[in-house]
Design an enzyme around this catalytic site. Structure first.
Site, PDB file in Angstrom:
ATOM      1  N   LYS A  20       0.832  -1.206   0.000  1.00  0.00           N
ATOM      2  CA  LYS A  20       0.000   0.000   0.000  1.00  0.00           C
ATOM      3  C   LYS A  20       0.874   1.266   0.000  1.00  0.00           C
ATOM      4  CE  LYS A  20      -2.969   0.871   3.626  1.00  0.00           C
ATOM      5  NZ  LYS A  20      -2.915   2.278   4.056  1.00  0.00           N
ATOM      6  N   ARG A  25       2.784   5.984  -3.257  1.00  0.00           N
ATOM      7  CA  ARG A  25       3.916   6.814  -3.662  1.00  0.00           C
ATOM      8  C   ARG A  25       4.188   6.704  -5.158  1.00  0.00           C
ATOM      9  NH1 ARG A  25       4.264   5.704   1.651  1.00  0.00           N
ATOM     10  NH2 ARG A  25       5.530   6.959   3.072  1.00  0.00           N
ATOM     11  N   GLY A  92      -4.779   8.218   5.589  1.00  0.00           N
ATOM     12  CA  GLY A  92      -3.843   9.155   6.229  1.00  0.00           C
ATOM     13  C   GLY A  92      -2.629   9.404   5.362  1.00  0.00           C
ATOM     14  N   SER A 165       7.556   8.927  12.306  1.00  0.00           N
ATOM     15  CA  SER A 165       6.431   8.804  11.380  1.00  0.00           C
ATOM     16  C   SER A 165       6.904   8.971   9.946  1.00  0.00           C
ATOM     17  CB  SER A 165       5.369   9.865  11.686  1.00  0.00           C
ATOM     18  OG  SER A 165       4.497   9.995  10.580  1.00  0.00           O
ATOM     19  N   GLN A 167       4.935   9.144   7.457  1.00  0.00           N
ATOM     20  CA  GLN A 167       4.041  10.076   6.765  1.00  0.00           C
ATOM     21  C   GLN A 167       4.521  11.510   6.956  1.00  0.00           C
ATOM     22  OE1 GLN A 167       0.098   9.124   8.153  1.00  0.00           O
ATOM     23  NE2 GLN A 167       0.023   7.224   6.988  1.00  0.00           N
ATOM     24  N   ASP A 311       2.107  -1.232  11.988  1.00  0.00           N
ATOM     25  CA  ASP A 311       0.788  -1.661  11.486  1.00  0.00           C
ATOM     26  C   ASP A 311       0.479  -3.124  11.827  1.00  0.00           C
ATOM     27  OD1 ASP A 311       0.286   0.841  10.474  1.00  0.00           O
ATOM     28  OD2 ASP A 311       1.003   0.361   8.465  1.00  0.00           O
ATOM     29  N   ARG A 384      -7.332  -3.113   9.521  1.00  0.00           N
ATOM     30  CA  ARG A 384      -6.411  -4.058  10.167  1.00  0.00           C
ATOM     31  C   ARG A 384      -7.036  -4.711  11.402  1.00  0.00           C
ATOM     32  NH1 ARG A 384      -2.331  -3.503   6.776  1.00  0.00           N
ATOM     33  NH2 ARG A 384      -1.780  -1.395   6.152  1.00  0.00           N
TER      34      ARG A 384
HETATM   35  C1  S3P Z   1       2.639   4.825   6.342  1.00  0.00           C
HETATM   36  C2  S3P Z   1       3.222   5.176   7.537  1.00  0.00           C
HETATM   37  C3  S3P Z   1       2.738   4.738   8.851  1.00  0.00           C
HETATM   38  C4  S3P Z   1       1.768   3.573   8.712  1.00  0.00           C
HETATM   39  C5  S3P Z   1       0.762   3.794   7.628  1.00  0.00           C
HETATM   40  C6  S3P Z   1       1.462   3.948   6.282  1.00  0.00           C
HETATM   41  C7  S3P Z   1       3.227   5.333   5.087  1.00  0.00           C
HETATM   42  O1  S3P Z   1       2.085   5.809   9.480  1.00  0.00           O
HETATM   43  O2  S3P Z   1       1.102   3.340   9.937  1.00  0.00           O
HETATM   44  O3  S3P Z   1      -0.118   2.684   7.533  1.00  0.00           O
HETATM   45  O4  S3P Z   1       2.901   4.804   4.000  1.00  0.00           O
HETATM   46  O5  S3P Z   1       4.048   6.263   5.152  1.00  0.00           O
HETATM   47  P1  S3P Z   1       2.887   6.895  10.389  1.00  0.00           P
HETATM   48  O6  S3P Z   1       3.820   7.610   9.509  1.00  0.00           O
HETATM   49  O7  S3P Z   1       1.825   7.824  10.926  1.00  0.00           O
HETATM   50  O8  S3P Z   1       3.543   6.090  11.453  1.00  0.00           O
END
Ligand code: S3P
Length: 427
Positions: A20, A25, A92, A165, A167, A311, A384
Protein backbone atom coordinates in the site's frame (compact mmCIF):
# COMPACT_ATOMS: atom_id res chain seq x y z
CA UNK A 1 -20.89 -11.29 8.81
CA UNK A 2 -20.02 -14.82 9.96
CA UNK A 3 -16.23 -15.27 9.82
CA UNK A 4 -14.33 -18.23 8.35
CA UNK A 5 -13.28 -21.05 10.64
CA UNK A 6 -10.99 -24.05 10.27
CA UNK A 7 -10.06 -27.10 12.29
CA UNK A 8 -6.65 -27.44 10.66
CA UNK A 9 -3.99 -25.25 9.12
CA UNK A 10 -3.25 -22.99 6.15
CA UNK A 11 -1.71 -24.76 3.18
CA UNK A 12 -0.60 -24.02 -0.36
CA UNK A 13 0.59 -20.82 -1.99
CA UNK A 14 -0.68 -17.27 -1.97
CA UNK A 15 0.36 -14.00 -3.56
CA UNK A 16 -0.51 -11.25 -1.10
CA UNK A 17 -1.75 -7.87 -2.40
CA UNK A 18 0.68 -5.19 -3.47
CA UNK A 19 2.29 -2.87 -0.94
CA UNK A 20 0.00 0.00 0.00
CA UNK A 21 2.74 2.50 0.94
CA UNK A 22 4.63 1.95 -2.33
CA UNK A 23 1.43 2.00 -4.43
CA UNK A 24 0.45 5.45 -3.06
CA UNK A 25 3.92 6.81 -3.66
CA UNK A 26 4.15 5.40 -7.21
CA UNK A 27 1.20 7.63 -8.20
CA UNK A 28 2.53 10.66 -6.32
CA UNK A 29 6.03 10.41 -7.80
CA UNK A 30 4.56 9.69 -11.23
CA UNK A 31 2.41 12.81 -10.96
CA UNK A 32 5.26 15.17 -10.02
CA UNK A 33 7.86 13.72 -12.41
CA UNK A 34 8.46 14.44 -16.08
CA UNK A 35 7.41 11.68 -18.49
CA UNK A 36 5.46 8.48 -18.19
CA UNK A 37 5.43 6.28 -15.09
CA UNK A 38 4.18 2.72 -15.45
CA UNK A 39 3.16 0.91 -12.29
CA UNK A 40 3.11 -2.89 -12.33
CA UNK A 41 1.16 -4.71 -9.59
CA UNK A 42 -0.54 -1.56 -8.23
CA UNK A 43 -2.80 -2.13 -5.20
CA UNK A 44 -6.39 -1.55 -6.35
CA UNK A 45 -7.82 -1.05 -2.87
CA UNK A 46 -9.86 1.91 -1.60
CA UNK A 47 -6.95 3.85 -0.05
CA UNK A 48 -4.80 3.81 -3.18
CA UNK A 49 -7.80 4.52 -5.41
CA UNK A 50 -8.31 7.67 -3.29
CA UNK A 51 -4.78 8.73 -4.25
CA UNK A 52 -5.47 8.17 -7.96
CA UNK A 53 -8.76 10.11 -7.82
CA UNK A 54 -7.05 12.97 -5.98
CA UNK A 55 -4.26 13.38 -8.54
CA UNK A 56 -6.80 13.22 -11.37
CA UNK A 57 -8.54 16.14 -9.62
CA UNK A 58 -5.18 17.97 -9.77
CA UNK A 59 -5.19 17.58 -13.56
CA UNK A 60 -2.93 14.53 -13.91
CA UNK A 61 -3.78 11.93 -16.59
CA UNK A 62 -3.79 8.47 -15.01
CA UNK A 63 -4.95 5.35 -16.86
CA UNK A 64 -5.64 1.82 -15.74
CA UNK A 65 -5.79 -0.76 -18.56
CA UNK A 66 -6.61 -3.51 -16.07
CA UNK A 67 -2.96 -4.58 -15.95
CA UNK A 68 -0.74 -1.55 -15.49
CA UNK A 69 -1.40 1.95 -14.24
CA UNK A 70 0.18 4.73 -16.27
CA UNK A 71 0.73 8.23 -14.97
CA UNK A 72 1.46 10.95 -17.54
CA UNK A 73 3.76 13.18 -15.50
CA UNK A 74 4.39 16.74 -16.65
CA UNK A 75 6.34 17.87 -13.60
CA UNK A 76 5.13 19.24 -10.28
CA UNK A 77 4.74 22.74 -11.81
CA UNK A 78 1.90 21.43 -14.00
CA UNK A 79 -0.38 20.32 -11.16
CA UNK A 80 -3.59 22.34 -11.50
CA UNK A 81 -5.81 23.99 -8.91
CA UNK A 82 -8.63 21.54 -8.06
CA UNK A 83 -12.20 22.64 -8.84
CA UNK A 84 -13.67 20.95 -5.75
CA UNK A 85 -12.77 19.80 -2.27
CA UNK A 86 -10.08 17.09 -2.53
CA UNK A 87 -11.11 13.78 -0.94
CA UNK A 88 -8.49 11.56 0.76
CA UNK A 89 -11.14 9.06 1.89
CA UNK A 90 -9.87 6.98 4.81
CA UNK A 91 -6.22 7.38 3.84
CA UNK A 92 -3.84 9.16 6.23
CA UNK A 93 -0.96 8.54 3.82
CA UNK A 94 -2.81 10.28 0.99
CA UNK A 95 -3.73 13.32 3.06
CA UNK A 96 -0.42 13.86 4.84
CA UNK A 97 1.86 13.32 1.85
CA UNK A 98 -0.34 15.43 -0.43
CA UNK A 99 -0.19 18.29 2.10
CA UNK A 100 3.57 18.34 1.52
CA UNK A 101 2.99 18.65 -2.23
CA UNK A 102 0.17 21.23 -2.09
CA UNK A 103 1.95 23.49 0.44
CA UNK A 104 4.35 24.53 -2.31
CA UNK A 105 1.94 24.81 -5.27
CA UNK A 106 0.84 28.35 -6.23
CA UNK A 107 -2.92 27.82 -5.83
CA UNK A 108 -5.64 27.41 -3.22
CA UNK A 109 -6.91 23.95 -2.36
CA UNK A 110 -8.86 22.22 0.37
CA UNK A 111 -8.63 18.59 1.44
CA UNK A 112 -10.84 16.43 3.67
CA UNK A 113 -11.34 12.76 4.44
CA UNK A 114 -13.99 10.46 5.86
CA UNK A 115 -15.18 10.72 9.49
CA UNK A 116 -12.20 8.67 10.76
CA UNK A 117 -9.55 10.64 8.85
CA UNK A 118 -11.15 13.96 9.84
CA UNK A 119 -10.45 13.04 13.49
CA UNK A 120 -6.75 12.26 12.94
CA UNK A 121 -3.99 14.69 14.00
CA UNK A 122 -2.51 16.88 11.26
CA UNK A 123 -0.45 19.38 13.29
CA UNK A 124 2.47 16.93 13.07
CA UNK A 125 2.56 17.73 9.32
CA UNK A 126 1.20 21.28 9.29
CA UNK A 127 3.77 22.43 11.92
CA UNK A 128 6.91 21.68 9.89
CA UNK A 129 5.23 22.75 6.63
CA UNK A 130 4.40 26.12 8.21
CA UNK A 131 8.01 26.39 9.38
CA UNK A 132 8.93 26.08 5.68
CA UNK A 133 6.60 29.00 4.85
CA UNK A 134 3.45 26.97 4.12
CA UNK A 135 -0.02 28.42 4.76
CA UNK A 136 -2.27 25.62 6.05
CA UNK A 137 -5.42 26.01 8.17
CA UNK A 138 -7.37 23.20 9.84
CA UNK A 139 -11.11 23.29 10.51
CA UNK A 140 -12.05 26.31 12.66
CA UNK A 141 -8.43 26.88 13.69
CA UNK A 142 -7.98 23.26 14.83
CA UNK A 143 -5.49 20.72 13.52
CA UNK A 144 -8.26 18.62 11.97
CA UNK A 145 -9.43 18.35 8.35
CA UNK A 146 -10.84 19.83 6.19
CA UNK A 147 -7.54 21.67 5.67
CA UNK A 148 -7.24 24.76 3.51
CA UNK A 149 -3.93 25.27 1.75
CA UNK A 150 -2.70 28.49 0.15
CA UNK A 151 0.37 27.43 -1.77
CA UNK A 152 3.56 29.42 -1.18
CA UNK A 153 7.21 29.43 -2.20
CA UNK A 154 8.72 27.23 0.52
CA UNK A 155 12.17 27.46 2.06
CA UNK A 156 14.34 24.67 3.41
CA UNK A 157 14.43 23.75 7.10
CA UNK A 158 16.33 21.56 9.50
CA UNK A 159 13.73 19.53 11.33
CA UNK A 160 14.22 17.18 14.24
CA UNK A 161 11.21 14.88 14.30
CA UNK A 162 9.44 14.60 17.67
CA UNK A 163 7.73 11.34 16.63
CA UNK A 164 8.73 8.45 14.39
CA UNK A 165 6.43 8.80 11.38
CA UNK A 166 7.06 8.00 7.73
CA UNK A 167 4.04 10.08 6.77
CA UNK A 168 5.41 13.21 8.44
CA UNK A 169 8.90 12.59 7.06
CA UNK A 170 7.49 12.05 3.56
CA UNK A 171 5.34 15.21 3.65
CA UNK A 172 8.44 17.24 4.54
CA UNK A 173 10.41 15.52 1.76
CA UNK A 174 7.75 16.39 -0.85
CA UNK A 175 7.83 19.99 0.40
CA UNK A 176 11.66 19.98 0.44
CA UNK A 177 11.76 18.98 -3.23
CA UNK A 178 10.02 22.31 -4.00
CA UNK A 179 11.83 24.46 -1.41
CA UNK A 180 14.75 26.83 -1.84
CA UNK A 181 17.85 25.36 -0.26
CA UNK A 182 18.89 22.20 1.54
CA UNK A 183 16.42 20.53 3.91
CA UNK A 184 17.66 18.28 6.70
CA UNK A 185 15.38 15.89 8.59
CA UNK A 186 16.60 14.09 11.68
CA UNK A 187 14.43 11.07 12.49
CA UNK A 188 13.59 10.02 16.05
CA UNK A 189 13.61 6.37 15.04
CA UNK A 190 14.08 5.06 11.54
CA UNK A 191 10.67 4.71 9.85
CA UNK A 192 9.78 3.18 6.47
CA UNK A 193 12.00 4.71 3.79
CA UNK A 194 9.96 4.26 0.60
CA UNK A 195 9.90 8.00 -0.13
CA UNK A 196 13.69 8.28 0.13
CA UNK A 197 14.09 5.16 -2.06
CA UNK A 198 11.70 6.51 -4.68
CA UNK A 199 13.38 9.93 -4.85
CA UNK A 200 16.49 7.98 -5.89
CA UNK A 201 14.54 5.68 -8.24
CA UNK A 202 12.99 8.71 -10.00
CA UNK A 203 16.45 10.18 -10.61
CA UNK A 204 16.64 12.56 -7.66
CA UNK A 205 19.49 13.09 -5.22
CA UNK A 206 19.07 12.48 -1.50
CA UNK A 207 21.56 11.67 1.20
CA UNK A 208 20.71 9.37 4.09
CA UNK A 209 23.18 8.84 6.90
CA UNK A 210 21.70 6.82 9.71
CA UNK A 211 18.77 8.99 10.91
CA UNK A 212 19.78 12.18 9.05
CA UNK A 213 18.28 12.84 5.63
CA UNK A 214 19.24 15.77 3.39
CA UNK A 215 17.62 16.79 0.14
CA UNK A 216 18.00 19.86 -2.04
CA UNK A 217 15.02 21.64 -3.61
CA UNK A 218 14.35 22.28 -7.29
CA UNK A 219 15.30 18.82 -8.59
CA UNK A 220 13.65 17.43 -11.73
CA UNK A 221 12.37 13.90 -11.33
CA UNK A 222 11.89 11.57 -14.31
CA UNK A 223 9.03 9.05 -14.77
CA UNK A 224 9.92 5.38 -14.18
CA UNK A 225 8.72 1.78 -14.32
CA UNK A 226 7.72 0.70 -10.81
CA UNK A 227 7.04 -2.91 -9.77
CA UNK A 228 5.26 -3.04 -6.43
CA UNK A 229 6.15 -6.05 -4.23
CA UNK A 230 3.63 -7.79 -1.94
CA UNK A 231 2.70 -5.98 1.26
CA UNK A 232 4.34 -7.46 4.36
CA UNK A 233 1.59 -5.77 6.40
CA UNK A 234 -0.99 -7.94 4.59
CA UNK A 235 1.30 -11.00 4.75
CA UNK A 236 1.39 -10.51 8.54
CA UNK A 237 -2.11 -11.96 8.97
CA UNK A 238 -1.07 -15.21 7.28
CA UNK A 239 2.35 -15.36 8.96
CA UNK A 240 0.56 -15.42 12.31
CA UNK A 241 -2.43 -17.57 11.30
CA UNK A 242 -0.16 -20.25 9.79
CA UNK A 243 2.11 -20.19 12.85
CA UNK A 244 -0.82 -20.62 15.27
CA UNK A 245 -2.90 -23.21 13.40
CA UNK A 246 -1.80 -26.87 13.48
CA UNK A 247 -0.54 -28.60 10.30
CA UNK A 248 0.16 -25.40 8.38
CA UNK A 249 2.58 -25.32 5.49
CA UNK A 250 2.16 -22.09 3.58
CA UNK A 251 4.15 -20.18 0.97
CA UNK A 252 3.58 -16.42 0.55
CA UNK A 253 4.97 -15.27 -2.80
CA UNK A 254 7.02 -12.13 -3.50
CA UNK A 255 6.58 -10.31 -0.19
CA UNK A 256 8.33 -6.93 0.19
CA UNK A 257 11.40 -7.27 2.43
CA UNK A 258 12.48 -3.65 2.84
CA UNK A 259 14.36 -3.76 6.17
CA UNK A 260 12.41 -0.74 7.50
CA UNK A 261 9.28 -2.96 7.31
CA UNK A 262 10.43 -6.38 8.52
CA UNK A 263 10.14 -5.92 12.29
CA UNK A 264 7.39 -8.53 12.33
CA UNK A 265 9.82 -11.20 11.09
CA UNK A 266 12.28 -10.34 13.87
CA UNK A 267 9.55 -10.55 16.51
CA UNK A 268 8.08 -13.80 15.19
CA UNK A 269 11.53 -15.35 15.07
CA UNK A 270 12.07 -14.38 18.71
CA UNK A 271 8.66 -15.89 19.55
CA UNK A 272 9.79 -19.21 18.05
CA UNK A 273 7.97 -19.12 14.69
CA UNK A 274 9.10 -21.34 11.82
CA UNK A 275 9.48 -18.92 8.89
CA UNK A 276 12.00 -19.21 6.09
CA UNK A 277 12.89 -16.88 3.24
CA UNK A 278 13.33 -18.21 -0.30
CA UNK A 279 13.56 -16.93 -3.90
CA UNK A 280 15.08 -13.59 -2.91
CA UNK A 281 14.47 -10.90 -5.56
CA UNK A 282 17.11 -8.34 -4.66
CA UNK A 283 16.12 -5.79 -7.30
CA UNK A 284 12.58 -5.47 -5.94
CA UNK A 285 13.51 -6.17 -2.29
CA UNK A 286 11.14 -9.15 -2.13
CA UNK A 287 11.19 -12.83 -1.16
CA UNK A 288 8.90 -15.84 -0.76
CA UNK A 289 8.13 -16.68 2.86
CA UNK A 290 7.59 -20.31 3.93
CA UNK A 291 5.67 -20.73 7.19
CA UNK A 292 5.02 -23.85 9.25
CA UNK A 293 3.06 -24.20 12.51
CA UNK A 294 5.04 -23.52 15.69
CA UNK A 295 4.55 -23.09 19.43
CA UNK A 296 5.05 -19.42 20.25
CA UNK A 297 6.44 -17.83 23.40
CA UNK A 298 5.97 -14.34 24.86
CA UNK A 299 8.26 -11.40 23.97
CA UNK A 300 8.89 -7.79 24.95
CA UNK A 301 8.51 -5.33 22.08
CA UNK A 302 9.54 -1.67 22.31
CA UNK A 303 12.02 0.99 21.22
CA UNK A 304 13.45 1.32 17.73
CA UNK A 305 11.62 -1.74 16.33
CA UNK A 306 8.17 -0.12 16.79
CA UNK A 307 8.09 1.90 13.52
CA UNK A 308 9.27 -1.26 11.69
CA UNK A 309 6.11 -3.13 12.72
CA UNK A 310 3.62 -0.44 13.74
CA UNK A 311 0.79 -1.66 11.49
CA UNK A 312 1.32 -5.30 12.50
CA UNK A 313 0.89 -4.75 16.26
CA UNK A 314 -2.83 -5.68 16.44
CA UNK A 315 -2.18 -9.10 14.88
CA UNK A 316 1.03 -9.50 16.91
CA UNK A 317 -1.14 -8.92 19.99
CA UNK A 318 -3.39 -11.75 18.78
CA UNK A 319 -0.32 -14.02 18.41
CA UNK A 320 0.66 -13.10 21.97
CA UNK A 321 -2.73 -14.27 23.32
CA UNK A 322 -1.70 -17.78 22.16
CA UNK A 323 1.95 -17.54 23.26
CA UNK A 324 3.36 -18.93 26.45
CA UNK A 325 3.95 -16.14 29.00
CA UNK A 326 3.31 -12.42 29.25
CA UNK A 327 4.01 -10.24 26.22
CA UNK A 328 4.65 -6.54 26.76
CA UNK A 329 4.26 -4.00 23.96
CA UNK A 330 5.56 -0.52 24.81
CA UNK A 331 6.50 2.75 23.01
CA UNK A 332 3.53 2.23 20.68
CA UNK A 333 1.39 5.27 21.61
CA UNK A 334 1.12 6.06 17.87
CA UNK A 335 -1.38 3.17 17.68
CA UNK A 336 -3.91 5.46 19.37
CA UNK A 337 -4.08 7.78 16.35
CA UNK A 338 -4.40 5.26 13.53
CA UNK A 339 -7.70 4.60 11.67
CA UNK A 340 -9.06 3.91 15.15
CA UNK A 341 -7.42 3.71 18.59
CA UNK A 342 -5.78 0.35 17.90
CA UNK A 343 -4.68 -0.23 21.51
CA UNK A 344 -8.24 0.06 22.81
CA UNK A 345 -9.87 -1.71 19.85
CA UNK A 346 -7.47 -4.68 19.94
CA UNK A 347 -7.88 -5.22 23.69
CA UNK A 348 -11.66 -4.66 23.72
CA UNK A 349 -12.42 -6.99 20.81
CA UNK A 350 -9.98 -9.80 21.67
CA UNK A 351 -11.05 -9.73 25.34
CA UNK A 352 -14.64 -10.32 24.12
CA UNK A 353 -13.34 -13.62 22.69
CA UNK A 354 -11.61 -14.65 25.93
CA UNK A 355 -8.19 -12.98 25.66
CA UNK A 356 -6.51 -11.40 28.70
CA UNK A 357 -5.12 -8.05 27.47
CA UNK A 358 -4.47 -4.98 29.63
CA UNK A 359 -4.04 -1.63 27.92
CA UNK A 360 -1.30 0.78 28.98
CA UNK A 361 -0.48 4.37 27.98
CA UNK A 362 1.83 3.22 25.23
CA UNK A 363 0.89 -0.37 24.48
CA UNK A 364 -0.53 -3.61 25.88
CA UNK A 365 0.25 -6.36 28.37
CA UNK A 366 -0.96 -9.69 27.03
CA UNK A 367 -1.20 -12.76 29.22
CA UNK A 368 -1.02 -16.00 27.28
CA UNK A 369 -1.99 -18.55 26.36
CA UNK A 370 -5.77 -18.11 26.57
CA UNK A 371 -8.15 -20.21 24.49
CA UNK A 372 -10.45 -18.03 22.37
CA UNK A 373 -14.21 -18.60 22.06
CA UNK A 374 -17.01 -17.35 19.80
CA UNK A 375 -18.75 -13.99 19.98
CA UNK A 376 -19.72 -10.82 18.16
CA UNK A 377 -16.89 -8.38 17.41
CA UNK A 378 -16.47 -5.11 15.52
CA UNK A 379 -13.82 -3.79 13.11
CA UNK A 380 -14.27 -0.21 14.47
CA UNK A 381 -14.17 0.76 10.78
CA UNK A 382 -10.46 -0.21 10.73
CA UNK A 383 -9.23 -2.64 8.07
CA UNK A 384 -6.41 -4.06 10.17
CA UNK A 385 -8.64 -4.65 13.21
CA UNK A 386 -11.17 -6.41 10.94
CA UNK A 387 -8.55 -8.75 9.43
CA UNK A 388 -6.95 -9.46 12.82
CA UNK A 389 -10.38 -10.51 14.14
CA UNK A 390 -10.87 -12.88 11.20
CA UNK A 391 -7.55 -14.53 12.09
CA UNK A 392 -8.74 -14.80 15.72
CA UNK A 393 -11.94 -16.47 14.46
CA UNK A 394 -9.85 -19.23 12.84
CA UNK A 395 -8.81 -20.28 16.35
CA UNK A 396 -12.24 -20.59 17.99
CA UNK A 397 -14.56 -23.60 18.30
CA UNK A 398 -17.71 -21.48 18.07
CA UNK A 399 -18.72 -18.98 15.41
CA UNK A 400 -17.48 -15.37 15.41
CA UNK A 401 -19.57 -12.60 13.85
CA UNK A 402 -17.83 -9.44 12.58
CA UNK A 403 -19.66 -6.13 12.38
CA UNK A 404 -18.46 -3.56 9.82
CA UNK A 405 -16.37 -6.02 7.75
CA UNK A 406 -16.40 -3.70 4.69
CA UNK A 407 -13.54 -1.68 6.27
CA UNK A 408 -11.21 -4.44 5.03
CA UNK A 409 -11.62 -3.09 1.46
CA UNK A 410 -9.34 -0.20 2.47
CA UNK A 411 -6.23 -2.33 1.94
CA UNK A 412 -7.33 -5.86 0.98
CA UNK A 413 -10.59 -6.29 -1.00
CA UNK A 414 -9.92 -10.03 -1.71
CA UNK A 415 -9.03 -10.94 1.85
CA UNK A 416 -11.79 -13.49 2.50
CA UNK A 417 -11.42 -15.17 -0.92
CA UNK A 418 -7.63 -15.41 -0.51
CA UNK A 419 -7.93 -16.79 3.02
CA UNK A 420 -10.49 -19.44 2.08
CA UNK A 421 -8.22 -20.58 -0.80
CA UNK A 422 -5.52 -21.67 1.71
CA UNK A 423 -7.72 -23.18 4.38
CA UNK A 424 -6.60 -26.81 4.30
CA UNK A 425 -10.02 -28.39 3.83
CA UNK A 426 -10.38 -26.34 0.63
CA UNK A 427 -6.96 -27.10 -0.91
C1 S3P B 1 2.64 4.83 6.34
C2 S3P B 1 3.22 5.18 7.54
C3 S3P B 1 2.74 4.74 8.85
C4 S3P B 1 1.77 3.57 8.71
C5 S3P B 1 0.76 3.79 7.63
C6 S3P B 1 1.46 3.95 6.28
C7 S3P B 1 3.23 5.33 5.09
O1 S3P B 1 2.08 5.81 9.48
O2 S3P B 1 1.10 3.34 9.94
O3 S3P B 1 -0.12 2.68 7.53
O4 S3P B 1 2.90 4.80 4.00
O5 S3P B 1 4.05 6.26 5.15
P1 S3P B 1 2.89 6.89 10.39
O6 S3P B 1 3.82 7.61 9.51
O7 S3P B 1 1.83 7.82 10.93
O8 S3P B 1 3.54 6.09 11.45
Amino acid sequence: MKLLNTKTGLNGELTVPADKSISHRSIMFGAISHGKTTVHNFLRAEDCLSTIALFKALGVTINDDGKEITVEGKGIEHLQAPKDLLDAGNSGTTMRLVLGILAGRPFHSEIAGDASLNRRPMERVMGPLRAMGGDLQGKEGSEFPPIKIDGKQLSAITYEMPIASAQVKSAILFAALQAEGLTTIIEKEKSRNHTEEMIKQFGGKISVEDKTITVVGGQQLIGQEVTVPGDISSAAFYLIAASLLPESNLCLKHVGMNPTRTGILDVLQEMGANIQEAALDQQNQAADLLIKSAALKAVEIGGEIIPRLIDELPVIALAATQANGTTIIRDAQELKVKETNRIDATALELNKLGADIETTDDGMIIHGPTPLHGGIVDSHGDHRIGMMLQIAALLTEEAVELNNPEAINISYPNFFTDLSSIIKENV
